[in-house]
Write a protein that holds these residues in place. Structure first.
Motif, PDB file in Angstrom:
ATOM      1  N   UNK A 131       0.826  -1.226   0.000  1.00 48.73           N
ATOM      2  CA  UNK A 131       0.000   0.000   0.000  1.00 48.73           C
ATOM      3  C   UNK A 131       0.852   1.265   0.000  1.00 48.73           C
ATOM      4  N   UNK A 132       2.167   1.124   0.212  1.00 48.28           N
ATOM      5  CA  UNK A 132       2.997   2.325   0.370  1.00 48.28           C
ATOM      6  C   UNK A 132       3.171   3.088  -0.935  1.00 48.28           C
ATOM      7  N   UNK A 133       3.135   2.363  -2.061  1.00 51.01           N
ATOM      8  CA  UNK A 133       3.261   3.060  -3.350  1.00 51.01           C
ATOM      9  C   UNK A 133       1.961   2.904  -4.118  1.00 51.01           C
ATOM     10  N   UNK A 134       1.803   3.743  -5.143  1.00 49.12           N
ATOM     11  CA  UNK A 134       0.574   3.712  -5.928  1.00 49.12           C
ATOM     12  C   UNK A 134       0.638   2.660  -7.018  1.00 49.12           C
ATOM     13  N   UNK A 135      -0.496   2.420  -7.686  1.00 48.45           N
ATOM     14  CA  UNK A 135      -0.537   1.406  -8.756  1.00 48.45           C
ATOM     15  C   UNK A 135       0.429   1.716  -9.900  1.00 48.45           C
ATOM     16  N   UNK A 136       0.659   3.001 -10.194  1.00 51.15           N
ATOM     17  CA  UNK A 136       1.588   3.314 -11.297  1.00 51.15           C
ATOM     18  C   UNK A 136       2.996   2.831 -10.953  1.00 51.15           C
ATOM     19  N   UNK A 148       2.571  27.289   4.397  1.00 52.55           N
ATOM     20  CA  UNK A 148       2.538  25.823   4.401  1.00 52.55           C
ATOM     21  C   UNK A 148       2.280  25.299   2.989  1.00 52.55           C
ATOM     22  N   UNK A 149       2.901  24.177   2.708  1.00 49.34           N
ATOM     23  CA  UNK A 149       2.684  23.480   1.437  1.00 49.34           C
ATOM     24  C   UNK A 149       2.194  22.073   1.776  1.00 49.34           C
ATOM     25  N   UNK A 150       1.037  21.734   1.252  1.00 57.23           N
ATOM     26  CA  UNK A 150       0.481  20.394   1.476  1.00 57.23           C
ATOM     27  C   UNK A 150       0.577  19.635   0.151  1.00 57.23           C
ATOM     28  N   UNK A 151       1.189  18.463   0.212  1.00 56.51           N
ATOM     29  CA  UNK A 151       1.411  17.659  -0.998  1.00 56.51           C
ATOM     30  C   UNK A 151       0.732  16.311  -0.796  1.00 56.51           C
ATOM     31  N   UNK A 152       0.138  15.798  -1.867  1.00 56.24           N
ATOM     32  CA  UNK A 152      -0.425  14.439  -1.776  1.00 56.24           C
ATOM     33  C   UNK A 152      -0.310  13.759  -3.137  1.00 56.24           C
ATOM     34  N   UNK A 153       0.070  12.489  -3.110  1.00 51.43           N
ATOM     35  CA  UNK A 153       0.059  11.707  -4.337  1.00 51.43           C
ATOM     36  C   UNK A 153      -1.381  11.407  -4.720  1.00 51.43           C
ATOM     37  N   UNK A 154      -1.703  11.588  -6.004  1.00 51.38           N
ATOM     38  CA  UNK A 154      -3.099  11.380  -6.446  1.00 51.38           C
ATOM     39  C   UNK A 154      -3.556   9.943  -6.189  1.00 51.38           C
ATOM     40  N   UNK A 155      -2.610   9.004  -6.105  1.00 47.70           N
ATOM     41  CA  UNK A 155      -2.963   7.589  -5.909  1.00 47.70           C
ATOM     42  C   UNK A 155      -2.760   7.135  -4.457  1.00 47.70           C
ATOM     43  N   UNK A 156      -2.595   8.098  -3.543  1.00 50.93           N
ATOM     44  CA  UNK A 156      -2.376   7.735  -2.134  1.00 50.93           C
ATOM     45  C   UNK A 156      -3.689   7.259  -1.520  1.00 50.93           C
ATOM     46  N   UNK A 157      -3.690   6.040  -0.970  1.00 53.01           N
ATOM     47  CA  UNK A 157      -4.890   5.537  -0.294  1.00 53.01           C
ATOM     48  C   UNK A 157      -4.733   5.529   1.228  1.00 53.01           C
ATOM     49  N   UNK A 158      -3.514   5.808   1.727  1.00 52.13           N
ATOM     50  CA  UNK A 158      -3.294   5.824   3.188  1.00 52.13           C
ATOM     51  C   UNK A 158      -3.639   7.209   3.737  1.00 52.13           C
ATOM     52  N   UNK A 159      -3.133   8.248   3.072  1.00 58.50           N
ATOM     53  CA  UNK A 159      -3.532   9.634   3.392  1.00 58.50           C
ATOM     54  C   UNK A 159      -4.043  10.207   2.067  1.00 58.50           C
ATOM     55  N   UNK A 200       0.119  15.408  -6.696  1.00 59.14           N
ATOM     56  CA  UNK A 200       1.116  14.888  -7.642  1.00 59.14           C
ATOM     57  C   UNK A 200       0.538  13.683  -8.388  1.00 59.14           C
ATOM     58  N   UNK A 201       0.454  13.797  -9.716  1.00 61.09           N
ATOM     59  CA  UNK A 201      -0.144  12.695 -10.484  1.00 61.09           C
ATOM     60  C   UNK A 201       0.761  11.457 -10.503  1.00 61.09           C
ATOM     61  N   UNK A 202       0.142  10.293 -10.713  1.00 60.76           N
ATOM     62  CA  UNK A 202       0.861   9.012 -10.852  1.00 60.76           C
ATOM     63  C   UNK A 202       1.819   8.745  -9.699  1.00 60.76           C
ATOM     64  N   UNK A 203       1.430   9.187  -8.496  1.00 66.99           N
ATOM     65  CA  UNK A 203       2.198   8.876  -7.290  1.00 66.99           C
ATOM     66  C   UNK A 203       1.231   8.412  -6.213  1.00 66.99           C
ATOM     67  N   UNK A 204       1.693   7.483  -5.365  1.00 63.98           N
ATOM     68  CA  UNK A 204       0.900   7.021  -4.239  1.00 63.98           C
ATOM     69  C   UNK A 204       1.359   7.689  -2.957  1.00 63.98           C
ATOM     70  N   UNK A 205       1.461   6.878  -1.882  1.00 68.62           N
ATOM     71  CA  UNK A 205       1.745   7.413  -0.548  1.00 68.62           C
ATOM     72  C   UNK A 205       3.169   7.978  -0.450  1.00 68.62           C
ATOM     73  N   UNK A 206       4.111   7.396  -1.177  1.00 72.58           N
ATOM     74  CA  UNK A 206       5.494   7.884  -1.066  1.00 72.58           C
ATOM     75  C   UNK A 206       5.800   8.823  -2.243  1.00 72.58           C
ATOM     76  N   UNK A 207       5.074   9.930  -2.301  1.00 69.63           N
ATOM     77  CA  UNK A 207       5.154  10.808  -3.480  1.00 69.63           C
ATOM     78  C   UNK A 207       6.575  11.326  -3.718  1.00 69.63           C
TER      79      UNK A 207
END
Ligand code: MLT
Length: 260
Positions: A146-151, A199-210, A230-237
């Motif tokens: 779950x740490x990385x996204x499907x891409x 503040x800068x808030x960043x999230x991977x578009x494929x993150x399912x944990x946060x 961030x597109x095509x990134x999961x939790x570890x953007x």
């Protein structure tokens, strides 16, 4: 508690706090790309990497105090503080306990809310298994995919392999301690409402944990925040899309250095 920290580059201090169950090794690309511009400090949080665990009760607050002590030891009055996921929980605790140390805040793939009961119970179950087995097998089985996204799972085998190596290098005792610390963490939305620095808030578009919804809630609570998805990134953007992540951080820290 004395933390081991990598400290490279010169200029505006930027502290990057790692995710669970990784270490400061996860910030390799950030050190390489950002150190020519800023002083990049990446501690190993207690128990992880080169830092010892110590005997305190599990708490995110203790981890935040360690980071404040590290800054004091280095003679750094204020830094831009960034944290990814668990590192974000520690960054928010730092805003609550040591706001005078925070010149700007980067929250990546994290959330301000405390755990619902079910998630807390699940963490305590995992902590029990880590302690009983004294290996991180449960993390490799249940958390790693779950740490990385499907891409990344489909297309970036080298990055996934690196993440697996980092998870497997984590001491089980530290992982159990940190799970208990995260289970006990309070809600930080009120803290964010009081955090007036940029503040800068960043999230991977494929993150399912946060998720993006978690990121939006933090942006809405913070008085002075922007959001980057961030597109095509999961939790570890920061690992999955380092160029986009580093570009956003560079622009953010440069703007702070110019204006505050
Ligand atoms: C992390 O990446 O630090 C963890 O997934 C955080 C968590 O378990 O809430």
């Amino acid at each position: 508690m004395q933390l081991y920290a990598r400290d490279v580059g010169e200029g505006t201090p930027l502290v990057l706090l790692h995710a669970f169950p990784l270490s400061s090794s996860m910030w390799l690309t950030q050190r390489e790309q950002l150190a020519p511009r800023f002083r990049v400090i990446t501690p190993d949080l207690r128990g992880f990497g080169g830092s010892v665990l110590g005997g305190d009760e599990p708490s995110i607050e203790a981890m935040a105090d360690d980071v404040a002590n590290l800054l004091r030891q280095k003679g750094i009055a204020k830094a831009v503080i960034g944290g990814l996921s668990m590192g974000g929980y520690v960054a928010m605790a730092l805003c609550r306990r040591h706001p005078e140390r925070v010149r700007g805040l980067i929250l990546a793939d994290t959330k301000a809310t405390a755990d619902p009961d079910e998630a807390r119970a699940n963490r305590l179950r995992i902590a029990e298994r880590l302690s009983a087995e004294n290996t991180v097998a449960v993390l490799a089985e249940e958390l790693l995919p779950k740490l990385v996204g499907p891409t990344t799972l489909r297309q970036r085998a080298l990055i996934y392999g690196r993440v697996r190596g980092l998870v497997q290098a984590t001491p089980a005792k530290a992982a159990a301690w940190a799970q208990r610390a995260m289970a006990a963490r309070p809600d930080s939305l009120a803290t964010l409402r009081e955090t007036k620095v940029p503040a800068l808030v960043i999230v991977g578009a494929e993150d399912t944990i946060a998720t993006e919804a978690d990121a939006t809630a933090m942006v809405e609570a913070l008085p002075n925040a922007e959001l980057l998805v961030i597109p095509r990134a999961g939790h570890l953007s920061s690992l999955e899309q380092p160029d986009l992540f580093n570009q956003a951080v560079t622009e953010f820290v440069n703007a702070i250095a110019r204006t505050t």
